[in-house]
Motif scaffolding. Structure first.
Motif, PDB file in Angstrom:
ATOM      1  N   PHE A  53      -5.840  -2.257   4.847  1.00 30.62           N
ATOM      2  CA  PHE A  53      -5.570  -3.235   3.794  1.00 30.62           C
ATOM      3  C   PHE A  53      -4.225  -3.911   4.069  1.00 30.62           C
ATOM      4  O   PHE A  53      -3.255  -3.241   4.469  1.00 30.62           O
ATOM      5  N   PRO A  54      -4.134  -5.214   3.849  1.00 31.90           N
ATOM      6  CA  PRO A  54      -2.894  -5.957   4.169  1.00 31.90           C
ATOM      7  C   PRO A  54      -1.793  -5.723   3.150  1.00 31.90           C
ATOM      8  O   PRO A  54      -1.281  -6.661   2.527  1.00 31.90           O
ATOM      9  N   ILE A  55      -1.426  -4.470   2.959  1.00 31.26           N
ATOM     10  CA  ILE A  55      -0.370  -4.091   2.025  1.00 31.26           C
ATOM     11  C   ILE A  55       0.799  -3.546   2.828  1.00 31.26           C
ATOM     12  O   ILE A  55       0.622  -2.607   3.610  1.00 31.26           O
ATOM     13  N   PRO A  56       1.991  -4.130   2.683  1.00 32.16           N
ATOM     14  CA  PRO A  56       3.155  -3.574   3.384  1.00 32.16           C
ATOM     15  C   PRO A  56       3.310  -2.089   3.080  1.00 32.16           C
ATOM     16  O   PRO A  56       2.979  -1.635   1.983  1.00 32.16           O
ATOM     17  N   LEU A  83       1.505   0.043   4.599  1.00 36.34           N
ATOM     18  CA  LEU A  83       0.292   0.514   5.257  1.00 36.34           C
ATOM     19  C   LEU A  83       0.186  -0.132   6.638  1.00 36.34           C
ATOM     20  O   LEU A  83       0.856  -1.121   6.938  1.00 36.34           O
ATOM     21  N   GLY A 129      -0.542  -3.860   6.601  1.00 39.32           N
ATOM     22  CA  GLY A 129       0.590  -4.731   6.291  1.00 39.32           C
ATOM     23  C   GLY A 129       1.441  -5.006   7.506  1.00 39.32           C
ATOM     24  O   GLY A 129       1.877  -6.150   7.731  1.00 39.32           O
ATOM     25  N   SER A 146       8.941  -7.048   0.859  1.00 38.64           N
ATOM     26  CA  SER A 146       7.498  -6.814   0.926  1.00 38.64           C
ATOM     27  C   SER A 146       7.192  -5.325   0.933  1.00 38.64           C
ATOM     28  O   SER A 146       6.270  -4.867   0.252  1.00 38.64           O
ATOM     29  N   GLY A 151       5.042  -3.305  -1.733  1.00 40.53           N
ATOM     30  CA  GLY A 151       3.905  -2.500  -1.293  1.00 40.53           C
ATOM     31  C   GLY A 151       4.023  -1.058  -1.724  1.00 40.53           C
ATOM     32  O   GLY A 151       3.036  -0.439  -2.156  1.00 40.53           O
ATOM     33  N   LEU A 166       3.195  -0.831  -5.369  1.00 38.22           N
ATOM     34  CA  LEU A 166       1.752  -0.949  -5.581  1.00 38.22           C
ATOM     35  C   LEU A 166       1.040   0.355  -5.258  1.00 38.22           C
ATOM     36  O   LEU A 166       0.173   0.816  -6.022  1.00 38.22           O
ATOM     37  N   ILE A 167       1.410   0.979  -4.138  1.00 34.31           N
ATOM     38  CA  ILE A 167       0.790   2.244  -3.753  1.00 34.31           C
ATOM     39  C   ILE A 167       1.121   3.330  -4.768  1.00 34.31           C
ATOM     40  O   ILE A 167       0.271   4.162  -5.119  1.00 34.31           O
TER      41      ILE A 167
END
Length: 369
Positions: free
Chosen positions: A304-307, A309, A312, A335, A339, A342-343
């Motif tokens: 997933f494009p999440i910094p 991860l 990202g 970012s 991220g 969010l996690i």
């Protein structure tokens, strides 16, 4: 083995295999691209065991088993590293001075190894015990093969070989009929009519689940006999199965994001631990299949494009490849903070779901009431 022992042992095995294979992908890719790896850790916190291999990598087994990491040499760039740290860098062996393509390969290898693990495990199962029948559930008779410890079916006295003929007032001629009827009866007490050794019995049962549409009774139905597949066909089937599970998983996530499906079913470590113990009780083949399914999920989540991860970081490397220079450091830092937040929120959400599923809040509410 008692459930109280089986659950933590199965969870440790499942998580250990998944984390090791994911980090092994990063490790081997780093070695391939000429990057020295300083640390390969399974778990976090204080090391319980540690040793060095012949190339100088420190291997660790740590006290908190919820994950792991690989630390490439010189992962941080000159802007973040102290002068003392920079003085210890080995020329040509640091991560940050490798071409963007090599860095991307190292990061991508972790999720790729998760998909490869799923393919290998599915192929091994198909080549040894066979592939489950693709017959639709609507055409398969609802004959119980196994019941889950602690489930409603076992508590009610349902046995392997029982055929469910009616749930309440609804006839059930197939597995699909049972699933539909039970799902709609979460928390309700129903009379189940079963056929056992030629005799019809009426068994009272309280359907598990406390949310509408999420009723369960904790059984696995008997599938048609399977036959082992030739190795070549098993490998092809393993690739197909991995692709199919990945597509279904992404579709389920999309339905949650668009509101067509509830996110209450999302689970975290507690739910995985509970399922690990239950699946381990159904046999080795079931546990192997469960590990394969989780490996696919782990690979997808990390892409997933999440910094913070892997996905990202790959986005940043893609921008760097197009622009010809790295993304500005402040942009990356903010970012990564977003991220991480969010996690953290997602972790809290799935933990809340896990505790709700385990009945903690209902128990507390009952005690307070």
């Amino acid at each position: 083995m008692p459930q109280v022992l089986r659950t933590p042992l199965a969870f440790a095995l499942v998580l250990g295999v998944l984390v090791f294979i994911h980090e092994l992908g990063h490790y081997l890719a780093a070695r391939w691209r000429g990057v020295h790896v300083e640390i390969f850790s399974i778990g976090f916190g204080r090391p319980l065991l540690r040793w060095h291999d012949r190339v100088g990598t420190e291997w660790r087994l740590c006290i908190l088993p919820l994950g792991g990491y690989v630390k490439p040499h010189g992962f941080e760039g000159p802007a973040e590293a102290s002068a003392e740290t920079q003085a210890k860098w080995i020329p040509g062996r640091t991560f940050h001075d490798k071409p963007v393509g090599s860095r991307a390969i190292v990061i991508l290898a972790g999720p790729v190894f998760n998909f490869l693990l799923a393919i290998v495990l599915f192929a091994a199962l198909f080549a040894t015990v066979g592939r489950p029948s693709a017959a639709p559930l609507a055409g398969m008779p609802p004959v119980i093969g196994e019941s889950v410890a602690g489930g409603a079916a076992r508590a009610a006295g349902l046995l392997p070989g029982d055929r469910i003929e009616r749930v309440g007032v609804t006839p059930t001629g197939s597995i699909l009929d049972v699933q539909r009827t039970v799902s709609a009866a979460a928390g309700q007490r129903v009379e189940m009519q079963v056929l056992r050794a030629g005799h019809t019995l009426s068994v009272p049962l309280t359907v598990g689940g406390d949310k509408p549409g999420a009723g369960v009774i904790g059984v696995m139905f008997i599938a048609p006999p399977t036959r082992a597949m030739p190795v070549g066909q098993a490998i092809v089937a393993g690739v197909t199965e991995t692709w199919s599970v990945a597509v279904q998983t992404l579709d389920g996530i999309w339905q949650m994001l668009t509101g067509r499906q509830s996110a209450a079913g999302l689970g975290g470590p507690l739910r995985i631990a509970q399922l690990s113990g239950q699946v381990a009780g159904l046999g080795f083949a079931s546990l192997v299949s469960f590990i394969a399914l989780l490996s696919i999920n782990l690979g997808l989540i990390n892409l997933f494009p999440i910094p913070v991860l892997d996905g990202g970081r790959l986005v940043f490397y893609g921008i760097e490849a197009v622009m010809g220079r790295p993304v500005p450091r402040p942009v990356q830092e903010y970012s990564f903070r977003a991220g991480f937040a969010l996690i953290a929120c997602l972790f809290l959400f799935v933990t809340f779901n896990d505790l709700s599923h385990l009945g903690l809040f209902s128990w507390v509410s009952h005690r307070v009431g």
